[in-house]
Design an enzyme around this catalytic site. Sequence first.
Site, short mmCIF file in Angstrom:
data_model
loop_
_atom_site.label_atom_id
_atom_site.label_comp_id
_atom_site.label_asym_id
_atom_site.label_seq_id
_atom_site.Cartn_x
_atom_site.Cartn_y
_atom_site.Cartn_z
CB THR A 127 -0.98 0.06 1.16
OG1 THR A 127 -0.23 -0.31 2.39
CG2 THR A 127 -2.22 -0.92 1.19
N GLY B 226 18.02 -9.63 3.91
CA GLY B 226 17.24 -9.93 2.62
C GLY B 226 15.98 -10.97 3.20
N GLY C 40 13.30 -9.63 4.57
CA GLY C 40 12.03 -8.76 4.54
C GLY C 40 12.04 -8.14 5.93
CB SER D 15 19.01 -5.89 6.39
OG SER D 15 19.03 -6.11 5.17
CG ASP E 36 11.07 -1.39 4.22
OD1 ASP E 36 10.01 -1.29 4.47
OD2 ASP E 36 11.68 -2.10 3.31
P1 ADP Z 1 15.93 -6.34 3.55
O1 ADP Z 1 15.81 -4.91 3.55
O2 ADP Z 1 14.38 -6.90 3.58
O3 ADP Z 1 16.73 -7.04 4.54
P2 ADP Z 1 16.99 -5.95 0.92
O4 ADP Z 1 17.12 -6.88 -0.21
O5 ADP Z 1 16.20 -4.72 0.70
O6 ADP Z 1 16.58 -6.98 1.99
O7 ADP Z 1 18.40 -5.49 1.63
C1 ADP Z 1 19.31 -6.12 1.84
C2 ADP Z 1 20.54 -5.80 1.46
O8 ADP Z 1 21.01 -4.66 2.47
C3 ADP Z 1 22.13 -6.76 1.47
O9 ADP Z 1 21.97 -7.36 0.11
C4 ADP Z 1 23.07 -5.90 1.64
O10 ADP Z 1 23.49 -5.24 0.38
C5 ADP Z 1 22.51 -4.72 2.59
N1 ADP Z 1 22.74 -5.19 3.99
C6 ADP Z 1 21.86 -5.70 5.00
N2 ADP Z 1 22.62 -5.88 6.20
C7 ADP Z 1 23.82 -5.76 5.76
C8 ADP Z 1 25.09 -6.13 6.75
N3 ADP Z 1 24.90 -6.16 7.87
N4 ADP Z 1 26.27 -5.70 6.00
C9 ADP Z 1 26.45 -5.16 5.12
N5 ADP Z 1 25.23 -4.84 4.27
C10 ADP Z 1 24.19 -5.44 4.58
MG MG Z 2 15.13 -3.58 2.05
#
Ligand code: ADP
Ligand code: MG
Length: 397
Positions: free
Chosen positions: A45, A133, A135, A138, A183
Amino acid sequence: MVSERAGNSNTGAARADALRMRLAASGPVNLVRAPGRVNLIGEYTDFNMGFVLPAAIDREIWIASEPWDRAEVELTSVELGETRSFSLEDLAPKARQDTTWIDYVAGTAWAMREAGLPLRGFRGVLDSTIPLGSGLSSSAALELATSLAIAAPGADRPPAATMAAITQRGENLYVGVNCGIMDQFASAAGRKDSALLIDCRSNDVTVTPIPKDLLIVVCDTSSPRRLGSEYNTRRQECELGARLIAEKEPGVKSLRDVDSAMLERNLDRLPEKVAHRCMHIVHENERVLETVTALREGDLEALGRLFAASHDSLRDLLEVSCPELDVMVEIAATVPGVVASRMTGGGFGGCTVSLVTHGAEEALRDKVMRDYADRTGLTPKVYAVETVDGAGKIELP
Ligand code: ADP
Ligand code: MG
């Protein structure tokens, strides 16, 4: 149940010490944190200018850094075991095939500079208790933590909603991920013991306390998210739906402007799939508002019904669930004390979110560990999470 509590000062102090040790700074250390989030309800949404109801959770990215005179950032990710750097002098979004995690950091720097916020270079180390990754956002936590580490000292920090919009812009235009604002908003503006009702058209936030007798449990399907191009396809279908409805209904700019009655009288003008997507969005917006009322009134029956309707709609109308998420929700529904359960986030893998009464989390965990593994062959992860305040500096004794 084991869960790392960033709010617990002992755990927090140990974590800060470990980060400081890794950084081996010669001077004062700047320590910042930004939480991940779980969305209680309101899926897909945000980019339709609608309502979402996320909560910031005690899964966080922390950055320890020391400033230096160079216009450069050098950052080590403990989880990835990697150090990367970039210059603050030649930041520019460009179509890149080889996106890496440092682009989320550089993208934040770029978007802050574009917004006129002064930056400073630093050398830092980051660690995270947010699974990458799956959800729980991160990426937004990485962006919000970066925004604190990289801000020039003494500079005024814009309000959380503005920081959310700036960091979202970095992810959209620099990293090239077409995410909505939820987010970043949750990570920036989270509030302990509460979820945030965010109106993604006005960016107004209503802090919504979560009843004290309810716990949030996140169940990770451990099925890698296979979101691929589906997210963008859903966006395009929603935008097409809004355009087609606007041909007959002046003033409609997005599906947010469409109510049930308006949708009903336009349904047969929409291609079937587009009609289904629109039905999901219009009713999901209504469900978010009803969930806020149910939380206020402690109406557990309504919470269960609303979460179930959201999950069914995501599965059947938006078509973004997957067998693993459906199995996880089915299992949760059989556990006494589980009040409400649904998939959360973009779908095609990732996590479910459940509201459970205190004491039921162990039963949910046991049932999921046994039955989910039996039915899917995958090993799930179960986290009881606590809600926390949004991103900020860490002041430890
Ligand atoms: P989500 O936000 O749902 O966890 P995303 O695919 O949007 O998944 O984001 C994940 C990306 O964020 C990872 O592929 C990496 O590039 C970055 N990331 C997340 N956590 C870390 C970490 N601890 N160290 C380095 N990069 C990170
Ligand atoms: Mg993300």
